[in-house]
Design an enzyme around this catalytic site. Structure first.
Site, PDB file in Angstrom:
ATOM      1  CG  ASP A 216      19.994  -2.130  33.704  1.00 49.13           C
ATOM      2  OD1 ASP A 216      20.268  -1.862  32.523  1.00 49.13           O
ATOM      3  OD2 ASP A 216      20.616  -1.647  34.674  1.00 49.13           O
TER       4      ASP A 216
ATOM      5  CD  GLU B  17      22.997  -4.202  27.798  1.00 48.65           C
ATOM      6  OE1 GLU B  17      23.469  -4.675  28.850  1.00 48.65           O
ATOM      7  OE2 GLU B  17      22.074  -3.371  27.780  1.00 48.65           O
TER       8      GLU B  17
ATOM      9  CG  ASP C 260      23.528   3.941  32.088  1.00 48.10           C
ATOM     10  OD1 ASP C 260      22.325   3.884  32.425  1.00 48.10           O
ATOM     11  OD2 ASP C 260      24.369   3.104  32.446  1.00 48.10           O
TER      12      ASP C 260
END
Ligand code: GLC
Length: 783
Positions: free
Chosen positions: A407, A410, A484
């Site tokens: 997670d 990015e 999300d």
């Protein structure tokens, strides 16, 4: 995205209207051919043309010098040896393979790609390739009246992207996710165009921030990048499936996932203690609700330090993992890239001492704030770092862990830009460059490091990796969840085109947080979402801190029974799903497909957002709004049998279908088959009996399907330990003829025969299996 207040639309608000000046590539001055590359030197730059196959051509333009053709972060393939017919006349060059014809105009350089029938697929006219002083590169392509656009990886909004403008810049977007929210976590600079029933694709292999504009002009679309080269591939199709095969020929295909990863995953931010996880597992087993995975979110760690367990919350993780495995449940922990700045923490010490972290050009380490506080970030663009990171996963595999959840890759940073400083310098395997150039591959390379490390540690077992960020080719390493979302019906609706477009972008193993991540879910939404989740490729229920719990039993028995039924159905459908994942691994075709993929001639499918297909013969039409028990379902060509009622519906019509909360309409095409297994228990998930359901047709239709099975968890299939049955079913007025055309592989499953169940068999029809008339009610295939 709009600003926060109405000030965003203040009448006096200054507009940036600086004229954009492009410099055109200009006329061709000279040309030459070396090995497999045609080089055209133009007034303002040079263009390389290479054929990767009969159907794939690559164009690379560099405005500064010779095009660099060996810098891709994802394309590992080299051009095939393609037979090319050349025709160089005064004004035009043509290069022709058996499938595509490239026409290059000399003055100025303009390019037209035609298909094998001479139809134009990609073309330029008064505008073509151009660049700006600031380094931006752009190409303008003619847009046809009936062009429809798909793919672009993970995007919100509807299936057909005509009229949209998208940016690729991996971004952690907690809120909002709505049709204008762009960019999101993944960057897949690729799209497929459907024009009059035929498809072609374009992959713009540029890792800078890129923009795809199908909105600003009515007869041109364009794609551009903030820097780098204009480097793109045209894939000639002509069917949508061909485009996918061609695109994944370049960017790779997903290895067959472990079977357990295709099961139901239960997650929450966070199950915070060992006791809580044990209790959770116990409830699943007691209630006979299938579950394969429980995820551990960030609370399992000691102060959010990756590669640690909090000793108070999780005193004996190894035992926990072993005990759960006994119950048939695996643990998948989260691993983020940020390494806490803490001189007493081994991973940080190693990272500093061994020089593994991202740095500025001057040599200082880059620090950013994420969950653990101030953190350093491994430089995954360097092989040494990828190896180090991969090896660190022995911490998890030694405990019996076989799956990892990446997670915040990015990478997300809690600052205004939401990410790393773009001036940070990456090592890039010996070819250093800035984060501005490599931002979009950071998560993808973390995925590579993790997957390869896990594979090494697991010694023959298949790893599972879930990731949030990625780039084109991410499918080689990971499955993707869509970040999300919220517990809104709109997000359930939006997840279907999003997952379908991810599938069309080469990533077959994807899904949203079922039930919705943020915001409180409710009984009806969760139930309807679980029904859909049971048929989306990746199936994980995940929810955020401070939201209501959304495990299947949280809203009372009535809802639990429905959710349980659908989760069990997921397992009953496993033989079918697993065979489709196998297909994805060899051809790149997605498991969950928009209808246009199978019916590209049917315009009604071009923007059909609220239905999807599983493989080539099953249409799923879920209920996606509250209090609705009837919905319109469009069925394409053929006759369709509703899975639970057996009712038959005509194709090329829209039907009003009734579905109470306990039902989700599923339609199987007549004349085709569905493979089914059975749900046994959490402890024993291997189906003992496999059944082939034939939905009898009678109009001479022929259907072919490959049934695939193996041990479900090792790479032994690479050494022939698999079973592949190529099956053919022909439906005639007087007989249903079933044949095993081919059986391959050495794997012998526990079941020794496959029961054949013919649905809708007419009195006039016999069942003929492998040439022999079968006795009634005892149809079987021996294997
Ligand atoms: C991010 C992830 C989410 C996770 C949370 C805490 O928001 O997208 O899935 O639960 O971080 O780790």
């Amino acid at each position: 995205m709009l600003g926060d207040t109405s000030f965003a639309i203040h009448p006096g608000k200054e507009k940036q209207s600086a004229a954009v000046v492009y410099r055109d590539i200009g006329n061709i001055i000279s040309n030459k051919k070396t090995d497999d590359t045609y080089l055209f030197v133009c007034v303002n730059g040079s263009v390389a043309v290479q054929f990767y196959s009969d159907s794939i051509v690559r164009i690379t333009m560099n405005q500064k010098g010779d095009p660099k053709i060996d810098q891709s972060q994802t394309v590992m393939k080299k051009p095939d040896n393609v037979a090319i017919t050349e025709d160089f006349s005064k004004d035009i060059y043509t290069l022709k393979t058996s499938k595509i014809k490239l026409v290059i105009y000399k003055a100025p350089f303009r390019l037209i790609v035609k298909d094998e029938n001479g139809q134009i697929i990609v073309s330029e006219s008064d505008r073509g390739m151009a660049f700006r002083e600031n380094g931006e590169v752009t190409v303008f392509k003619k847009m046809h009246e009936n062009d429809h656009f798909y793919g672009f990886g993970e995007k919100s909004g509807f299936l057909d992207k005509r009229g949209e403008k998208y940016e690729m810049w991996n971004t952690d977007v907690y809120a909002p996710h709505n049709p204008e929210t762009d960019p999101l976590y993944e960057s897949i600079p690729y799209f497929m165009t459907l024009r009059a029933g035929k498809a072609h694709g374009v992959f713009f292999d540029n890792t800078f921030r890129t923009v795809f504009d199908m909105k600003s002009e009515s007869d041109y679309y364009s794609f551009s990048a903030e820097g780098g080269q204009m480097d793109y591939y045209v894939m000639a199709g002509p069917e949508p499936k061909d485009v996918l095969e061609q695109y994944t020929h370049l960017t790779g295909r997903m290895p067959i996932p472990p079977k357990w990863a295709l099961g139901y995953h239960q997650s929450r931010y966070s199950y915070e203690t060992e006791a809580e996880v044990r209790e959770l597992a116990k409830i699943f087993v007691e209630r006979d609700i299938p579950v394969d995975v429980i995820h551990l979110d960030i609370h399992y760690m000691n102060g959010y330090r990756v590669f640690t367990f909090d000793k108070e919350r999780f005193p004996n993780p190894k035992k926990l993992i072993a005990d759960l495995k006994e119950m048939g449940i695996r643990i998948v922990p989260i691993v983020d890239p940020g390494v806490k700045k803490d001189s007493e923490y081994t991973i940080y010490q190693e990272g500093v001492n061994q020089d593994q972290f991202c740095k500025y050009i001057e040599g200082e380490t880059y620090f950013g704030e994420v969950w653990p506080g101030i953190s350093a970030f491994p430089d995954f663009t360097d092989e040494k770092v990828r190896k180090w990171w991969g090896e660190k996963h022995a911490f998890y595999t030694d405990m019996g862990i076989e799956g990892i959840w990446n997670d915040m890759n990015e990478p997300a940073v809690f600052n205004e830009s939401k990410t790393m400083d773009v001036s940070v310098m990456h090592r890039n395997d010996g070819n250093p460059t800035t984060h501005r150039e490599l931002h979009n591959v950071y998560g993808y390379l973390m995925g590579q490091a993790t997957y390869e490390g896990m594979k090494e540690q697991l010694q023959g077992k298949r790893p599972f990796l879930l990731t949030r960020a990625g780039y084109a080719g991410v499918q080689r390493y990971a499955s993707v969840w869509t970040g999300d979302n919220r517990s809104f019906w709109e997000h359930l609706q939006m997840s279907l085109p999003m997952v379908m477009n991810l599938g069309l972008s080469g990533v077959p193993f994807t899904g949203p947080d079922v039930g919705g991540f943020a915001h409180d879910t409710n009984a009806e939404l969760l139930t309807r979402w679980m029904q859909v989740g049971a048929f989306t490729p990746y199936f994980r229920n995940h929810s955020a801190l401070d939201t209501v719990n959304q495990e299947p039993w949280q809203f009372g028995e009535k809802y639990e029974a429905i959710m349980k039924k659908y989760i069990q159905m997921r397992y009953e459908w496993m033989p079918q799903l697993y065979s489709l994942f196998y297909q994805a691994s060899i051809s790149g075709l997605p498991v969950m497909r928009p209808l246009l993929m199978e019916f590209p001639e049917d315009e009604k499918t071009y923007n059909l957002n609220d239905q999807f297909m599983i493989g080539d013969n099953v249409v799923v039409a879920p209920i996606l709004a509250p209090a609705i028990t009837d919905r319109a379902v469009y069925l394409p060509k053929g006759e369709w049998v509703e899975f639970s009622t057996g009712e038959v519906y005509d194709g090329e019509k829209t039907h009003l279908i009734h579905a109470e909360l306990e039902d989700m309409p599923i339609f199987v095409k007549k004349g085709t088959t569905v493979m089914q297994g059975e749900w046994i228990s959490n402890k024993d998930k291997v189906a003992k009996n496999i059944q082939m359901n034939i939905y009898a047709g009678d109009s001479g239709e022929t259907y072919r399907f490959t049934y695939y099975d193996d041990d479900g968890e090792t790479f032994d299939y690479e050494n022939d330990s698999y079973m592949e049955l190529d099956i053919e079913v022909v439906s005639k007025t007087d007989a249903i003829e079933l044949k095993v055309l081919n059986q391959k592989g050495n794997f012998s499953p526990t079941y020794k025969e496959i029961d054949v169940n013919v649905i809708g068999l007419k009195k006039t029809q016999k069942v003929i299996i492998d040439g022999k008339i079968s006795r009634e009610n005892n149809y079987k295939i021996s294997i």
